[in-house]
Design an enzyme around this catalytic site. Structure first.
Site, short mmCIF file in Angstrom:
data_model
loop_
_atom_site.label_atom_id
_atom_site.label_comp_id
_atom_site.label_asym_id
_atom_site.label_seq_id
_atom_site.Cartn_x
_atom_site.Cartn_y
_atom_site.Cartn_z
N SER A 118 32.25 52.45 33.32
CA SER A 118 32.42 51.21 34.06
C SER A 118 31.07 50.60 34.41
O SER A 118 30.97 49.42 34.73
CB SER A 118 33.23 51.46 35.34
OG SER A 118 32.53 52.35 36.20
N ASN A 119 30.02 51.41 34.34
CA ASN A 119 28.68 50.94 34.65
C ASN A 119 27.67 51.81 33.90
O ASN A 119 27.73 53.04 33.99
CB ASN A 119 28.42 51.01 36.16
CG ASN A 119 27.19 50.25 36.58
OD1 ASN A 119 26.12 50.47 36.05
ND2 ASN A 119 27.35 49.36 37.54
N HIS B 5 29.68 41.20 44.03
CA HIS B 5 29.26 40.73 42.71
C HIS B 5 29.15 39.21 42.69
O HIS B 5 29.52 38.54 43.64
CB HIS B 5 30.25 41.19 41.62
CG HIS B 5 30.10 42.62 41.24
ND1 HIS B 5 30.72 43.64 41.93
CD2 HIS B 5 29.39 43.22 40.25
CE1 HIS B 5 30.39 44.81 41.38
NE2 HIS B 5 29.59 44.57 40.36
N HIS B 6 28.67 38.70 41.57
CA HIS B 6 28.52 37.25 41.38
C HIS B 6 29.88 36.57 41.30
O HIS B 6 30.92 37.21 41.08
CB HIS B 6 27.70 36.96 40.12
CG HIS B 6 28.24 37.64 38.90
ND1 HIS B 6 29.24 37.09 38.12
CD2 HIS B 6 27.94 38.83 38.33
CE1 HIS B 6 29.52 37.91 37.12
NE2 HIS B 6 28.75 38.97 37.22
N LYS C 33 32.45 37.08 38.31
CA LYS C 33 33.06 38.39 38.06
C LYS C 33 34.57 38.25 37.99
O LYS C 33 35.20 37.79 38.94
CB LYS C 33 32.66 39.37 39.17
CG LYS C 33 33.21 40.77 39.03
CD LYS C 33 32.55 41.53 37.91
CE LYS C 33 32.95 42.99 37.92
NZ LYS C 33 32.49 43.69 36.70
#
Length: 238
Positions: free
Chosen positions: A101-102, A135-136, A139
């Site tokens: 996921s990251n 998050h931005h 997202k």
């Protein structure tokens, strides 16, 4: 390596720059605007695919790669209800599939420490645990995949909790994941253990996408030549 990029948004472009700087070749980019071109790529002309797309497209892209013998590294989130299908397909095809996921090395160390701290904090009932992710504004998924992975790391020790819940602090039987969206935020994740006396926090703040891209390219380099299903714990030996 000959790398196919599936997904050519902000993340795909950053991965492209990182891969080229490391001497790799980008043999193609496939996005929603030219999705039909994916059929032009097979194991005959592609060493590995790196896939960062939307939830509705991820499983189809991953399946295509596995069926056509292309090792695939995926970082798409929001599609994990079909992850077991992808794993089963990979094993059936004797393919190579790497999912995280990251892909930030720092975030995966954060995951590691998060699990360790949770294993100790579960015995201290005065502390209430929660997860916050920021998050931005663009997202798509909410909570983020990284937020969910963080929660799952806690739940592996907090067996008294009945899974996680999004933005509902009143649901005391579940682990709350607070999701916030703000301009120009790459990614922030914070685990908080709060009591009436004090508060303990473990956090990770990403300053740029470079760490994610670096980790994704590292995963692609590591995956080529292997068979099976892997993640960052395997690559980083955590």
């Amino acid at each position: 390596m000959k790398i196919l990029l599936i997904g050519y948004g902000k993340m795909g472009k950053t991965i492209e720059q990182t891969a080229l700087a490391k001497g790799h070749q980008i043999i193609g980019t496939v996005d929603h605007e030219n999705a039909q071109e994916l059929k032009n790529f097979t194991s005959a002309n592609t060493d590995v695919a790196i896939e960062f797309t939307h939830p509705e497209a991820a499983f189809g892209n991953i399946s295509y790669c596995l069926v056509h013998g292309i090792p695939v590294v995926s970082g798409s989130t929001g599609w994990l209800d079909r992850l077991e299908e992808a794993v089963a397909l990979c094993l059936k095809q004797k393919g190579a599939f790497f999912y995280a996921s990251n892909y930030s090395v720092g975030v995966n160390l954060f995951f590691h420490f998060n699990e360790y701290i949770a294993s100790k904090m579960k015995d201290y009932k005065a502390y209430e645990v929660s997860v916050r992710e920021v998050h931005h504004l663009q997202k798509v998924d909410k909570p983020s995949g990284t937020g969910i992975t963080t929660a799952e790391g806690i739940l592996s020790s907090y067996t008294n909790l009945e899974g996680w819940v999004a933005d509902n602090p009143e649901e005391k039987s579940k682990l709350n994941i607070i999701s916030e969206r703000e301009p120009d935020v790459v990614g922030t994740h914070v685990v908080t253990y709060s009591s009436e006396i004090d508060q303990i926090e473990l956090g990770h703040i990403a300053h740029s996408r470079a760490g994610f891209a670096e980790g994704a390219v590292m995963a692609a380099e590591w995956l080529v030549g292997r068979v099976g299903v892997y993640g960052m714990k395997d690559m980083l030996n955590l």
